[in-house]
Design an enzyme around this catalytic site. Structure first.
Site, PDB file in Angstrom:
ATOM      1  N   ASN A 142       9.495 -11.501  13.680  1.00 36.39           N
ATOM      2  CA  ASN A 142      10.793 -11.215  13.050  1.00 36.39           C
ATOM      3  C   ASN A 142      11.418  -9.933  13.591  1.00 36.39           C
ATOM      4  O   ASN A 142      12.624  -9.890  13.868  1.00 36.39           O
ATOM      5  CB  ASN A 142      10.638 -11.127  11.530  1.00 36.39           C
ATOM      6  CG  ASN A 142      10.433 -12.503  10.905  1.00 36.39           C
ATOM      7  OD1 ASN A 142      10.952 -13.497  11.417  1.00 36.39           O
ATOM      8  ND2 ASN A 142       9.684 -12.559   9.820  1.00 36.39           N
ATOM      9  N   LYS A 157      15.870  -8.434  19.625  1.00 31.67           N
ATOM     10  CA  LYS A 157      16.505  -9.277  20.642  1.00 31.67           C
ATOM     11  C   LYS A 157      17.991  -9.467  20.317  1.00 31.67           C
ATOM     12  O   LYS A 157      18.852  -9.348  21.185  1.00 31.67           O
ATOM     13  CB  LYS A 157      15.783 -10.644  20.658  1.00 31.67           C
ATOM     14  CG  LYS A 157      16.248 -11.603  21.714  1.00 31.67           C
ATOM     15  CD  LYS A 157      15.368 -12.849  21.649  1.00 31.67           C
ATOM     16  CE  LYS A 157      16.191 -14.099  21.836  1.00 31.67           C
ATOM     17  NZ  LYS A 157      15.556 -15.280  21.261  1.00 31.67           N
ATOM     18  N   LYS A 163      -0.468 -12.417   8.766  1.00 34.72           N
ATOM     19  CA  LYS A 163       0.962 -12.779   8.735  1.00 34.72           C
ATOM     20  C   LYS A 163       1.832 -11.552   8.962  1.00 34.72           C
ATOM     21  O   LYS A 163       2.842 -11.617   9.665  1.00 34.72           O
ATOM     22  CB  LYS A 163       1.327 -13.393   7.382  1.00 34.72           C
ATOM     23  CG  LYS A 163       0.912 -14.825   7.190  1.00 34.72           C
ATOM     24  CD  LYS A 163       1.487 -15.308   5.853  1.00 34.72           C
ATOM     25  CE  LYS A 163       0.964 -16.669   5.493  1.00 34.72           C
ATOM     26  NZ  LYS A 163       1.331 -17.038   4.114  1.00 34.72           N
ATOM     27  N   THR A 206       0.832  -1.220   0.000  1.00 34.11           N
ATOM     28  CA  THR A 206       0.000   0.000   0.000  1.00 34.11           C
ATOM     29  C   THR A 206       0.858   1.259   0.000  1.00 34.11           C
ATOM     30  O   THR A 206       0.327   2.355  -0.163  1.00 34.11           O
ATOM     31  CB  THR A 206      -0.943   0.031   1.216  1.00 34.11           C
ATOM     32  OG1 THR A 206      -0.163  -0.198   2.398  1.00 34.11           O
ATOM     33  CG2 THR A 206      -2.031  -1.003   1.104  1.00 34.11           C
ATOM     34  N   TYR A 224      -7.137  -7.833  10.813  1.00 32.72           N
ATOM     35  CA  TYR A 224      -6.408  -6.639  11.257  1.00 32.72           C
ATOM     36  C   TYR A 224      -6.460  -6.513  12.785  1.00 32.72           C
ATOM     37  O   TYR A 224      -5.422  -6.408  13.446  1.00 32.72           O
ATOM     38  CB  TYR A 224      -7.032  -5.412  10.600  1.00 32.72           C
ATOM     39  CG  TYR A 224      -6.310  -4.111  10.871  1.00 32.72           C
ATOM     40  CD1 TYR A 224      -5.117  -3.799  10.219  1.00 32.72           C
ATOM     41  CD2 TYR A 224      -6.836  -3.172  11.762  1.00 32.72           C
ATOM     42  CE1 TYR A 224      -4.467  -2.597  10.450  1.00 32.72           C
ATOM     43  CE2 TYR A 224      -6.196  -1.965  11.998  1.00 32.72           C
ATOM     44  CZ  TYR A 224      -5.009  -1.681  11.339  1.00 32.72           C
ATOM     45  OH  TYR A 224      -4.373  -0.494  11.579  1.00 32.72           O
TER      46      TYR A 224
HETATM   47  P1  NAD Z   1      -0.255   2.507   4.911  1.00 33.98           P
HETATM   48  O1  NAD Z   1      -1.016   1.400   4.290  1.00 33.98           O
HETATM   49  O2  NAD Z   1      -0.148   3.795   4.164  1.00 33.98           O
HETATM   50  O3  NAD Z   1       1.232   2.051   5.270  1.00 33.98           O
HETATM   51  C1  NAD Z   1       1.590   0.739   5.571  1.00 33.98           C
HETATM   52  C2  NAD Z   1       2.924   0.433   4.886  1.00 33.98           C
HETATM   53  O4  NAD Z   1       3.318  -0.900   5.222  1.00 33.98           O
HETATM   54  C3  NAD Z   1       2.827   0.498   3.355  1.00 33.98           C
HETATM   55  O5  NAD Z   1       3.928   1.213   2.840  1.00 33.98           O
HETATM   56  C4  NAD Z   1       2.874  -0.970   2.927  1.00 33.98           C
HETATM   57  O6  NAD Z   1       3.406  -1.154   1.637  1.00 33.98           O
HETATM   58  C5  NAD Z   1       3.728  -1.560   4.026  1.00 33.98           C
HETATM   59  N1  NAD Z   1       3.548  -3.010   4.213  1.00 33.98           N
HETATM   60  C6  NAD Z   1       2.389  -3.692   4.326  1.00 33.98           C
HETATM   61  N2  NAD Z   1       2.634  -5.001   4.530  1.00 33.98           N
HETATM   62  C7  NAD Z   1       3.993  -5.145   4.575  1.00 33.98           C
HETATM   63  C8  NAD Z   1       4.874  -6.239   4.764  1.00 33.98           C
HETATM   64  N3  NAD Z   1       4.403  -7.484   4.949  1.00 33.98           N
HETATM   65  N4  NAD Z   1       6.199  -6.013   4.740  1.00 33.98           N
HETATM   66  C9  NAD Z   1       6.694  -4.771   4.541  1.00 33.98           C
HETATM   67  N5  NAD Z   1       5.912  -3.693   4.352  1.00 33.98           N
HETATM   68  C10 NAD Z   1       4.576  -3.886   4.378  1.00 33.98           C
HETATM   69  O7  NAD Z   1      -0.903   2.749   6.358  1.00 33.98           O
HETATM   70  P2  NAD Z   1      -0.627   3.874   7.447  1.00 33.98           P
HETATM   71  O8  NAD Z   1      -1.884   4.616   7.658  1.00 33.98           O
HETATM   72  O9  NAD Z   1       0.605   4.622   7.148  1.00 33.98           O
HETATM   73  O10 NAD Z   1      -0.392   2.962   8.731  1.00 33.98           O
HETATM   74  C11 NAD Z   1       0.919   2.675   9.206  1.00 33.98           C
HETATM   75  C12 NAD Z   1       0.840   1.859  10.481  1.00 33.98           C
HETATM   76  O11 NAD Z   1       0.096   2.583  11.467  1.00 33.98           O
HETATM   77  C13 NAD Z   1       0.129   0.511  10.296  1.00 33.98           C
HETATM   78  O12 NAD Z   1       0.797  -0.457  11.086  1.00 33.98           O
HETATM   79  C14 NAD Z   1      -1.253   0.774  10.835  1.00 33.98           C
HETATM   80  O13 NAD Z   1      -1.839  -0.402  11.342  1.00 33.98           O
HETATM   81  C15 NAD Z   1      -0.978   1.796  11.941  1.00 33.98           C
HETATM   82  N6  NAD Z   1      -2.177   2.606  12.194  1.00 33.98           N
HETATM   83  C16 NAD Z   1      -2.559   3.583  11.330  1.00 33.98           C
HETATM   84  C17 NAD Z   1      -3.726   4.316  11.580  1.00 33.98           C
HETATM   85  C18 NAD Z   1      -4.204   5.419  10.671  1.00 33.98           C
HETATM   86  O14 NAD Z   1      -5.280   5.964  10.904  1.00 33.98           O
HETATM   87  N7  NAD Z   1      -3.488   5.841   9.651  1.00 33.98           N
HETATM   88  C19 NAD Z   1      -4.492   4.040  12.741  1.00 33.98           C
HETATM   89  C20 NAD Z   1      -4.057   3.018  13.584  1.00 33.98           C
HETATM   90  C21 NAD Z   1      -2.888   2.315  13.321  1.00 33.98           C
HETATM   91  N1  UDP Z   2      15.107 -12.720  13.220  1.00 29.95           N
HETATM   92  C1  UDP Z   2      15.299 -11.779  12.238  1.00 29.95           C
HETATM   93  N2  UDP Z   2      16.412 -10.990  12.296  1.00 29.95           N
HETATM   94  C2  UDP Z   2      17.353 -11.117  13.275  1.00 29.95           C
HETATM   95  C3  UDP Z   2      17.127 -12.069  14.286  1.00 29.95           C
HETATM   96  C4  UDP Z   2      15.989 -12.869  14.228  1.00 29.95           C
HETATM   97  O1  UDP Z   2      14.490 -11.620  11.333  1.00 29.95           O
HETATM   98  O2  UDP Z   2      18.321 -10.356  13.255  1.00 29.95           O
HETATM   99  C5  UDP Z   2      13.929 -13.587  13.152  1.00 29.95           C
HETATM  100  C6  UDP Z   2      14.289 -15.058  13.176  1.00 29.95           C
HETATM  101  O3  UDP Z   2      14.315 -15.519  11.856  1.00 29.95           O
HETATM  102  C7  UDP Z   2      13.218 -15.695  14.002  1.00 29.95           C
HETATM  103  C8  UDP Z   2      12.466 -14.552  14.652  1.00 29.95           C
HETATM  104  O4  UDP Z   2      13.171 -13.363  14.330  1.00 29.95           O
HETATM  105  O5  UDP Z   2      12.301 -16.369  13.153  1.00 29.95           O
HETATM  106  C9  UDP Z   2      12.353 -14.675  16.143  1.00 29.95           C
HETATM  107  O6  UDP Z   2      13.664 -14.702  16.689  1.00 29.95           O
HETATM  108  P1  UDP Z   2      13.934 -15.304  18.131  1.00 29.95           P
HETATM  109  O7  UDP Z   2      15.390 -15.160  18.397  1.00 29.95           O
HETATM  110  O8  UDP Z   2      13.018 -14.702  19.106  1.00 29.95           O
HETATM  111  O9  UDP Z   2      13.460 -16.797  18.005  1.00 29.95           O
HETATM  112  P2  UDP Z   2      14.114 -18.080  17.372  1.00 29.95           P
HETATM  113  O10 UDP Z   2      15.197 -17.656  16.417  1.00 29.95           O
HETATM  114  O11 UDP Z   2      14.658 -18.825  18.537  1.00 29.95           O
HETATM  115  O12 UDP Z   2      12.971 -18.750  16.709  1.00 29.95           O
END
Ligand code: NAD
Ligand code: UDP
Ligand code: UDP
Length: 321
Positions: A97, A103, A89, A35, A143
């Protein structure tokens, strides 16, 4: 400091990157551009302290940073319901992650949580100690429950691994930088009003929201990141001024000097009836409160959408200046 902003090319994330660079930090944005958009950060790309990485946070990320702002997640109902499994996810695997990264590096980590953790609330205004009323199996659940589970993970990493965590619950935020097709109410209404199209009012328009201008919100987020280590939150960040959606529609029509009419559409399932933050905790612990009134913020946002759409400014009395 070296700071990672996930979702750095999104609406709030891009404003946050800009603010952190202005404060003198090195900023790394990690975004999969679902987005977000590279246009949101094009002005930052030439800055040697800024780096943009295409990365999906549901996969591990190995970088060296001092602070992490975890903002990646689609926030508009239209977009987070497009691929609900990926939304969960992003919140859950993404949090694991980023917490794993914090950590390993010892970085302080802040989670962008949401007023949606309160669901359709029975308590008004909402305080942080309210546990919420959330449907676990509805169209908004990917969400709401994803963000609730992310909060759980943050507090379990805090208790179990002594991580330095911060959690903010953001209420509806708006401003320049929103996408044309974002789908949330303020961008929809402004774009419709500027085109002279019908304003799509869901339900009877009596549901309420409280809208915070993005610069106010970013200031609160940065204050929370800089707060003392004993304060984890969760803390509400939002503007307590509450409006019905019908009032919002009328205000936007007036500020745009538009002739658009209201078109009533069905209320989406599980649409919360009311929402207003109690910001007493943020006032006390962060000395933070919003300063931009709705009409001022709307004027800035309307001017931004006019530039995007290339529509001339309206000169009618009371219209956007
Ligand atoms: P947005 O959709 O403009 O921004 C979200 C960003 O996250 C986008 O750039 C999108 O590409 C990126 N993204 C989505 N899934 C991803 C993934 N799996 N890996 C990497 N990047 C990913 O929304 P926003 O309004 O800027 O919101 C930002 C954050 O603030 C969100 O976490 C949202 O839940 C939180 N939030 C926003 C509002 C609001 O009113 N704007 C209210 C409550 C919480
Ligand atoms: N992780 C990551 N970047 C880092 C260290 C960890 O993305 O620099 C990810 C890692 O792949 C793991 C997750 O973070 O799946 C949780 O890490 P944690 O050490 O808590 O758990 P574990 O590795 O023991 O599953
Ligand atoms: N809404 C509306 N017309 C639109 C978009 C949204 O009436 O074109 C309503 C929606 O039903 C909700 C409120 O405006 O009651 C805020 O919706 P948004 O999607 O911006 O955010 P959220 O429901 O997540 O607070």
């Amino acid at each position: 400091m070296r700071i990672l902003v996930t979702g750095g090319a999104g609406f709030i994330g891009s404003h946050l990157c800009r603010r952190l660079l202005a404060d003198g930090h090195e900023v790394l944005s990690a975004d999969n551009y679902f987005t977000g958009s590279r246009k949101n950060i094009h002005d930052l790309l030439a800055n040697p302290n800024f780096e943009a990485l295409r990365h999906d946070i549901t996969f591990p990320l190995h970088v060296e940073v001092d602070q992490i702002y975890n903002f990646a997640c689609p926030a508009s109902p239209v977009h987070y319901q497009y691929d609900p499994v990926q939304t969960t996810k992003t919140s859950v695997h993404g949090a694991i992650n980023m917490l794993g990264l914090a950590k390993r590096t010892g970085a302080r980590i802040l989670q962008a949580s949401t007023s949606e953790v309160y669901g359709d609330p029975e308590i008004h205004p909402q305080t942080e100690d309210y546990w919420g009323r959330v449907n676990p199996i509805g169209p908004r659940s990917c969400y709401d429950e994803g963000k609730r589970c992310a909060e759980t993970l943050f507090f379990d990493y805090y208790r179990q691994h002594k991580l330095d965590i911060k959690v903010v619950r953001i209420f509806n935020t708006y401003g320049p930088g929103m996408q044309l097709h974002d789908g949330r109410v303020i961008s929809n209404f402004i774009v419709q009003a500027l085109h002279g199209e019908d304003i799509t009012l869901y339900g009877d328009g009596s549901q309420t929201r409280s809208f915070c201008y993005v610069s106010d919100l970013v200031d609160g987020v940065v204050r929370m990141m800089q707060s003392g280590p004993g304060f984890t939150g969760p803390v509400n960040l939002g503007n307590p001024s509450e409006y019905t959606i019908a009032q919002l529609a009328e205000t936007i029509i007036r500020l745009c000097g538009s002739r658009s009419k209201l078109a009533f559409k069905p209320l989406p399932e599980d649409d919360p009836r009311q929402r207003q933050p109690d910001i007493g905790l943020a006032r006390k612990n962060l000395e933070w409160w919003p300063s931009i009134p709705l009409e001022d913020g709307l004027r800035e946002t309307i001017a931004y959408f006019r530039r995007l759409l290339d529509t001339p400014p309206n000169t009618a009395k009371g219209a956007n200046r």
